[in-house]
Scaffold this motif. Structure first.
Motif, PDB file in Angstrom:
ATOM      1  N   LEU A   1       0.827  -1.203   0.000  1.00  0.00           N
ATOM      2  CA  LEU A   1       0.000   0.000   0.000  1.00  0.00           C
ATOM      3  C   LEU A   1       0.865   1.258   0.000  1.00  0.00           C
ATOM      4  N   LYS A   2       1.921   1.209   0.809  1.00  0.00           N
ATOM      5  CA  LYS A   2       2.801   2.380   0.892  1.00  0.00           C
ATOM      6  C   LYS A   2       3.574   2.574  -0.406  1.00  0.00           C
ATOM      7  N   GLU A   3       4.044   1.482  -1.003  1.00  0.00           N
ATOM      8  CA  GLU A   3       4.767   1.577  -2.270  1.00  0.00           C
ATOM      9  C   GLU A   3       3.865   2.095  -3.381  1.00  0.00           C
ATOM     10  N   ASP A   4       2.618   1.630  -3.400  1.00  0.00           N
ATOM     11  CA  ASP A   4       1.673   2.089  -4.414  1.00  0.00           C
ATOM     12  C   ASP A   4       1.378   3.581  -4.250  1.00  0.00           C
ATOM     13  N   ALA A   5       1.263   4.007  -3.000  1.00  0.00           N
ATOM     14  CA  ALA A   5       1.013   5.429  -2.727  1.00  0.00           C
ATOM     15  C   ALA A   5       2.206   6.272  -3.168  1.00  0.00           C
ATOM     16  N   GLU A   6       3.406   5.777  -2.877  1.00  0.00           N
ATOM     17  CA  GLU A   6       4.611   6.500  -3.278  1.00  0.00           C
ATOM     18  C   GLU A   6       4.728   6.563  -4.798  1.00  0.00           C
ATOM     19  N   LYS A   7       4.437   5.448  -5.456  1.00  0.00           N
ATOM     20  CA  LYS A   7       4.535   5.400  -6.911  1.00  0.00           C
ATOM     21  C   LYS A   7       3.547   6.376  -7.551  1.00  0.00           C
ATOM     22  N   SER A   8       2.305   6.384  -7.049  1.00  0.00           N
ATOM     23  CA  SER A   8       1.287   7.281  -7.576  1.00  0.00           C
ATOM     24  C   SER A   8       1.696   8.734  -7.391  1.00  0.00           C
ATOM     25  N   ALA A   9       2.197   9.049  -6.197  1.00  0.00           N
ATOM     26  CA  ALA A   9       2.628  10.421  -5.912  1.00  0.00           C
ATOM     27  C   ALA A   9       3.808  10.818  -6.781  1.00  0.00           C
ATOM     28  N   MET A  10       4.771   9.922  -6.939  1.00  0.00           N
ATOM     29  CA  MET A  10       5.973  10.233  -7.700  1.00  0.00           C
ATOM     30  C   MET A  10       5.679  10.432  -9.181  1.00  0.00           C
ATOM     31  N   GLU A  11       4.728   9.695  -9.722  1.00  0.00           N
ATOM     32  CA  GLU A  11       4.345   9.877 -11.116  1.00  0.00           C
ATOM     33  C   GLU A  11       3.793  11.278 -11.341  1.00  0.00           C
TER      34      GLU A  11
ATOM     35  N   GLY B   1       7.755  22.288 -15.257  1.00  0.00           N
ATOM     36  CA  GLY B   1       8.385  23.462 -14.648  1.00  0.00           C
ATOM     37  C   GLY B   1       7.749  23.902 -13.353  1.00  0.00           C
ATOM     38  N   LYS B   2       7.002  23.003 -12.708  1.00  0.00           N
ATOM     39  CA  LYS B   2       6.334  23.336 -11.453  1.00  0.00           C
ATOM     40  C   LYS B   2       6.990  22.578 -10.293  1.00  0.00           C
ATOM     41  N   PRO B   3       7.039  23.164  -9.098  1.00  0.00           N
ATOM     42  CA  PRO B   3       7.635  22.472  -7.955  1.00  0.00           C
ATOM     43  C   PRO B   3       6.760  21.328  -7.458  1.00  0.00           C
ATOM     44  N   ALA B   4       7.367  20.393  -6.761  1.00  0.00           N
ATOM     45  CA  ALA B   4       6.630  19.236  -6.248  1.00  0.00           C
ATOM     46  C   ALA B   4       5.525  19.643  -5.285  1.00  0.00           C
ATOM     47  N   ARG B   5       5.723  20.744  -4.573  1.00  0.00           N
ATOM     48  CA  ARG B   5       4.707  21.173  -3.605  1.00  0.00           C
ATOM     49  C   ARG B   5       3.415  21.640  -4.272  1.00  0.00           C
ATOM     50  N   SER B   6       3.444  21.829  -5.606  1.00  0.00           N
ATOM     51  CA  SER B   6       2.231  22.234  -6.322  1.00  0.00           C
ATOM     52  C   SER B   6       1.291  21.050  -6.551  1.00  0.00           C
ATOM     53  N   VAL B   7       1.779  19.827  -6.299  1.00  0.00           N
ATOM     54  CA  VAL B   7       0.978  18.618  -6.509  1.00  0.00           C
ATOM     55  C   VAL B   7       0.145  18.326  -5.257  1.00  0.00           C
ATOM     56  N   THR B   8      -1.132  18.119  -5.428  1.00  0.00           N
ATOM     57  CA  THR B   8      -2.015  17.798  -4.304  1.00  0.00           C
ATOM     58  C   THR B   8      -1.863  16.321  -3.942  1.00  0.00           C
ATOM     59  N   LEU B   9      -1.443  16.074  -2.706  1.00  0.00           N
ATOM     60  CA  LEU B   9      -1.240  14.711  -2.232  1.00  0.00           C
ATOM     61  C   LEU B   9      -2.089  14.446  -0.994  1.00  0.00           C
ATOM     62  N   THR B  10      -2.470  13.197  -0.809  1.00  0.00           N
ATOM     63  CA  THR B  10      -3.144  12.813   0.433  1.00  0.00           C
ATOM     64  C   THR B  10      -2.099  12.742   1.543  1.00  0.00           C
TER      65      THR B  10
ATOM     66  N   HIS C   1      10.404  10.507   3.039  1.00  0.00           N
ATOM     67  CA  HIS C   1      11.774  10.047   3.253  1.00  0.00           C
ATOM     68  C   HIS C   1      12.716  10.472   2.132  1.00  0.00           C
ATOM     69  N   LEU C   2      12.160  10.914   0.998  1.00  0.00           N
ATOM     70  CA  LEU C   2      12.987  11.314  -0.137  1.00  0.00           C
ATOM     71  C   LEU C   2      13.541  12.730   0.011  1.00  0.00           C
ATOM     72  N   CYS C   3      12.967  13.516   0.935  1.00  0.00           N
ATOM     73  CA  CYS C   3      13.422  14.901   1.173  1.00  0.00           C
ATOM     74  C   CYS C   3      13.484  15.691  -0.134  1.00  0.00           C
ATOM     75  N   LEU C   4      12.421  15.638  -0.918  1.00  0.00           N
ATOM     76  CA  LEU C   4      12.400  16.348  -2.194  1.00  0.00           C
ATOM     77  C   LEU C   4      12.543  17.847  -1.983  1.00  0.00           C
ATOM     78  N   LEU C   5      13.514  18.421  -2.668  1.00  0.00           N
ATOM     79  CA  LEU C   5      13.846  19.826  -2.491  1.00  0.00           C
ATOM     80  C   LEU C   5      12.665  20.738  -2.782  1.00  0.00           C
ATOM     81  N   THR C   6      11.974  20.500  -3.909  1.00  0.00           N
ATOM     82  CA  THR C   6      10.889  21.396  -4.293  1.00  0.00           C
ATOM     83  C   THR C   6       9.572  21.085  -3.577  1.00  0.00           C
ATOM     84  N   MET C   7       9.585  20.117  -2.668  1.00  0.00           N
ATOM     85  CA  MET C   7       8.417  19.851  -1.840  1.00  0.00           C
ATOM     86  C   MET C   7       8.388  20.807  -0.642  1.00  0.00           C
TER      87      MET C   7
END
Length: 244
Positions: free
Chosen positions: A60-70, A79-88, A97-103
């Motif tokens: 479940l966690k891997e599927d959630a991560e995969k969906s979010a990462m896509e 050209g948009k930062p990761a924080r612009s993506v709406t996530l649950t 855990h990835l510490c994405l810079l643009t998040m």
């Protein structure tokens, strides 16, 4: 992989002469961040595709991560930062855990001339950066590295007079700290005793018992009341009573 952090403060320096203005410098910073993390995201997605979850919860966690990462990858490519993506909340936890810079939330720091410090908003470069930062859901603070350097060489009692002569009431560092605290939803309160005065950082909106608990958990457990003469305002003195 970056270590965990709370906020990003990119410095846009005017000394990058090959770039004509602050907006160009901001776009360069953004391009670097997006390009780097598109590669990181693609590597992570490849790993997720090859991996096999050990149990249903891990899947479940891997599927959630995969969906979010896509979705994050598509945003970065646009050209948009990761924080612009709406996530649950579950997806946020999965990618945390990835510490994405643009998040992370961002405050861009624009270095300006000493003469522009008092009214930097009229500077055309600062205006451009301000508008673009707003589009990117980011903050902007202007500083003068020259002024900060000169302040360090002055006796403490002469610093206010120097700042007033420039038309400002607070150092650039002070403004930056305030902006960062505001972005992160933080506040500071002080405790004073016979031996020392200490500063404590709390989250905005904390109750008095929660704020007391930052000092020691016993203070929250044994909290009785906080005494003040009026509705609490910035700079007020309060008496905390507790019993353990």
């Amino acid at each position: 992989m970056l270590q965990p952090f709370d906020v990003l403060l990119p410095l846009l320096v005017a000394e990058l002469r090959q770039l004509s203005n602050g907006k160009s410098r901001l776009r360069l910073v953004l391009f670097w961040a997006l390009w780097r993390f598109v590669l990181e995201v693609e590597k992570r997605l490849e790993k997720l595709k090859k991996g096999k979850a050990k149990d249903s919860q891990s899947k479940l966690k891997e599927d959630a991560e995969k969906s979010a990462m896509e979705r994050i990858r598509h945003a970065l490519m646009d050209g948009k930062p990761a924080r612009s993506v709406t996530l649950t909340d579950f997806e946020k936890d999965a990618v945390n855990h990835l510490c994405l810079l643009t998040m992370k939330p961002v405050i861009y720091v624009e270095n300006v001339a000493e003469s522009d410090l008092a009214d930097s908003a009229i500077n055309p470069n600062v205006k451009e950066v301000m508008n673009l930062a707003s589009e990117l859901q980011s903050g902007l603070v202007t500083i003068s590295a020259q002024v900060e350097s000169e302040l360090t060489e002055l006796p403490f009692e002469e610093r206010s007079e120097f700042l007033n002569s420039l038309g400002v009431s607070e150092s650039c560092l002070g403004n930056l700290i305030r902006a960062t605290y505001s972005l992160l939803g933080l506040r500071t309160y002080f405790t004073s005793g016979e031996k020392e005065t200490k500063a404590w950082t709390i989250l905005s909106g904390m109750t008095a018992p929660q704020a007391a608990g930052v000092i020691h958990s016993d203070f929250e457990k044994g909290f009785i009341r906080a005494e003040t003469l009026r509705t609490v305002q910035e700079g007020d003195v309060m008496l905390f009573r507790f019993n353990v």
